[in-house]
Structures are given as structure tokens and as C-alpha cells.
Design a protein around this motif. Sequence first.
Motif, short mmCIF file in Angstrom:
data_model
loop_
_atom_site.label_atom_id
_atom_site.label_comp_id
_atom_site.label_asym_id
_atom_site.label_seq_id
_atom_site.Cartn_x
_atom_site.Cartn_y
_atom_site.Cartn_z
N ARG A 132 3.41 35.60 -25.01
CA ARG A 132 4.40 36.66 -25.03
C ARG A 132 5.73 36.16 -25.57
NH1 ARG A 132 2.96 40.94 -21.46
NH2 ARG A 132 1.09 40.49 -20.22
N ASP A 133 6.52 37.12 -26.07
CA ASP A 133 7.89 36.83 -26.46
C ASP A 133 8.71 36.67 -25.19
OD1 ASP A 133 10.59 36.99 -27.23
OD2 ASP A 133 10.09 38.19 -28.98
N PRO A 134 9.39 35.54 -24.98
CA PRO A 134 10.14 35.35 -23.74
C PRO A 134 11.30 36.33 -23.58
CG PRO A 134 10.61 33.58 -25.29
CD PRO A 134 9.47 34.36 -25.86
N THR A 136 11.38 39.77 -24.90
CA THR A 136 10.90 41.15 -24.68
C THR A 136 9.63 41.22 -23.85
OG1 THR A 136 9.58 41.12 -26.72
CG2 THR A 136 11.89 41.81 -26.89
N ARG A 137 8.98 40.10 -23.64
CA ARG A 137 7.70 39.99 -22.91
C ARG A 137 6.58 40.77 -23.60
NH1 ARG A 137 11.38 40.08 -18.69
NH2 ARG A 137 11.25 42.33 -18.43
N GLU A 138 6.74 41.08 -24.88
CA GLU A 138 5.66 41.70 -25.64
C GLU A 138 4.68 40.63 -26.10
OE1 GLU A 138 7.20 43.94 -28.83
OE2 GLU A 138 8.20 45.44 -27.56
N VAL A 139 3.42 41.02 -26.26
CA VAL A 139 2.38 40.10 -26.71
C VAL A 139 2.61 39.77 -28.18
CG1 VAL A 139 -0.08 39.77 -27.04
CG2 VAL A 139 0.75 40.96 -25.01
N THR A 140 2.75 38.51 -28.48
CA THR A 140 2.98 38.07 -29.87
C THR A 140 1.75 37.43 -30.50
OG1 THR A 140 3.84 35.94 -29.09
CG2 THR A 140 5.43 37.72 -29.45
N ARG A 196 -2.38 42.89 -16.31
CA ARG A 196 -1.83 41.79 -15.52
C ARG A 196 -1.57 42.26 -14.10
NH1 ARG A 196 3.27 39.23 -14.54
NH2 ARG A 196 3.11 36.96 -14.61
N LEU A 201 8.15 39.60 -12.38
CA LEU A 201 8.39 39.50 -13.81
C LEU A 201 7.93 38.16 -14.38
CD1 LEU A 201 11.94 41.12 -14.08
CD2 LEU A 201 9.74 42.13 -14.72
N LEU A 202 8.18 37.09 -13.65
CA LEU A 202 7.88 35.76 -14.16
C LEU A 202 6.77 35.12 -13.35
CD1 LEU A 202 11.55 34.46 -14.71
CD2 LEU A 202 10.03 35.58 -16.36
#
Length: 434
Positions: A132-134, A136-140, A196, A201-202
Motif C-alpha cells: 500500500r501507499d503509506p 493514502t493506504r491505497e493498494v499500489t 482486511r 489503521l496501522l
Amino acid sequence: MQDIEKLARVLGVIEEGAPRRATRERYYRAEQPLAFLAPEAREAIGSRFGRIATNICHVAVTSMAERLRVTGFTGDTGTVWDDWRRNDLDQLAGIAHREALTLGESFVIVWADTMGRPLVTVESPEQVAVMRDPATREVTRAVKRWESPAGTHAVMYEPDRITKWLAPNPGAYVSGFELTETLHNPFGIVPVVPLRNSDRLLGPASSELDDLMPLVDALNKSLADMLVASEYAGRPRRWASGVELAEDEDGNVVNPYPEANRMMISEAPEAKFGALPAADLASYEAAVRVIQAQISAVSGLPPHYLGAHGDQPASADAMRAAEASLVAKVEARQAIFGRSWEQVARLMVAVRTGLPPHAVALAVQWADPATRSIAQEADAVVKLFSAGLLPATYALRKLGYSDDEVGQIRAARRAESLDATGTNFSALGVFDEA
């Protein structure tokens, strides 16, 4: 960064979570080693008592998974529900939920089949991982790895392309792969959607079993102690005194009254016989009840799910009250998993229409997770409909009918009304009798 380095990094995510997943899998299958058993007790029971495990973990997962049922979508859905059922997601979605509740996460991959229709597969974290993008948390980036007679395959998904890799040797983990094919990704996003199971969040995804594991170990230990005690002290023990003892050829004392003998006889006038009282095992039952109460508090399972005697609900209202905590947990998971299923539906629409997934507006619908009486639910809906607060279509949906079933019911009611008025469809040209 080179493509092979990107592949190695995301494949490493699969390997990092392997020990944690293996532990959770053992507890889900009740195959975990018996904890707290003293070496003396293990030596005393020998091979007659190998393992005991009460599978509370399986109950905790299935009790939530069976209440997580997707019933439809609203918004710019198009043919989403038809594609949903064609991909067997009305059954496979439950498997995805159980995987996520047990192992912490599961995945759904959306692509197109040879006919241009949406192809949706449910995947295990044993084979799939995402990065994920740290910010935006979108899957990269995502990868799927599996084995076949040809070797180890891997497919890496990125927003702009999809690359296929092959390692000739089976069992390859993060090295030995060679690029075999590159495909364009028309979605502009990674078509791998994670489910998930976490309300944080983390940190890593959590399992419903994490908090239960030590309590299940304690319960198994109490049950093991009870069985050992029942073996050695749970029945009266006989004793005899004033009886002459004999020895075998090796000088070992031989018991003149083996356990199989139902009668003890002695000619010695000073011989005396008696029995020691059996041990009271009620203390083990009390310990089991204390542990079950803790399991219920942590997992949200009502007492009657755990088989606790004397805790059966006296009425339907009492059952709903006992299941309130479990229902609240399921509703929270609906909110978490719902975002993932909506993303899956957007990708399905994108396959059909070519629209960007972010341009599709829709929402997922869930079945009510609460235990309700059919008669009570129907009575409440009928009262709301009679009062004019609900239209007939919405009332049917409240009763649990799908959109297709609602359409069929409305069509049947129209046909019955026309039959009652004697309408001639042939004369009107509505239907062709041929």
C-alpha cells in the motif's frame, strides 16, 4: 527499482505473514499443541491421551461468517448482481469472510474472461499479498503466486500493467523468477481488492482468534486435567492389608488382587479390605465455567453457543439480548468488508462498461445479522405497510426477498389482477400464442 526487485518485495510480504497464519490455522482446525500439561502428567498417562482440543475458535469464526451475507447492491449497478451470481460469489463471498476472520485478510481479483465478462476469484493470503501507499493506504502493487507441474508462477499487478513470471523450480519463494508476459491494465488501479479484518489503521491485519488463543489453551488444559483426574482418582480405589504378598522371578511384588478381579479373598484372619473415595471433579466444572465466561466476553459469543448448561435463552427476546454483542461485532465487520465489496462491484462495472472504477457510484446491501422471528418480522412489516409508511416493493425487500424475487412477485400479482378482470392477452396483442 527493477521489476524483479518489486516482485521480490511483494512476495516477501507473503513469507513474512506465514508463521502468524500457520498458528491461526492450527487453532482454527483445533490442531494446536496442548498447553500447560505438566511433564509428570504426560508421563503418567503415556500414549493413552495424546491431545484434547475444544474447537471454540471454529465456532467464533463461523458464528460471524454465517451472519455476513451480501444481498445486493444499490446505485449504478447495471448487471452487477447477475455477474455476482455468475461468478458464484453468493457462495464464495462467505469463504472470503471466513478466510479474513481466521487469517486476518483475504483477497478478490477482478479481471475479464475470454468473452469480456467480469471474472472474479476469491484468493487466500497464502498465495496473494498487496503493498500500500503509506500516505493514502491505497493498494499500489499486488502479487499472486502458485505452483504447477511447470514450476512456480507469479503474477504482479500494478496500476498500469500486469506482469507474469515463472520460476522453473517448484517451491520458489522470492527468487528464480523470469518475466514471461506483460499485459496492459486498463483499470488504472490494481484489480486486487483486500478484505482486511481490522478496526485499526496501522499494524498487521488481526484475526478473530488472536484474543481467544490463550483462553482456549486454558480451557483445554482444564479439560485435560479433568480427564487425567478421572483416570487416576475419578473412581474408588480398593486397598487391602494383612495379605501376604508374592514376588515374581525378578523379585518384583505381584498384586494379588488385579484390577480385573471383582472379588478379593484371603484366608488370613488379620486381612482387611476397604476402598478410598473417588475424587470430586466438580472443581473442574467450576474452572471451565469461569473460562467460558471469559471466552464469551472476549469473543461476543453468547453462552448458549458455548454449550454452557443452564444458560439457554428462555425466549426469543432473551436470545436476541444474549446475541447483542455478537451482532454488534458482525455489523462492524459489515462496515469494514463493505468497502471492499463495493470496490469489487466497481471493477465489475468497469469491465462491462469501460468506465473508470472511481466513476461508478454504488453501495452494498447486507442481510440483517440479528436473529429474528419470521412471524414477528412479517407482522412489523405488514403494520408499516398498512399504515402507508412503506410501499409494497420496499416491504418485500424488508422481508428478505431479493430484487429478482420482488420483480417476480410483482409480475405474478399483475398477472393475477388481469386474470381476475378477464383480460384477453391475445386480443390485445401482448403475447404471441405461437
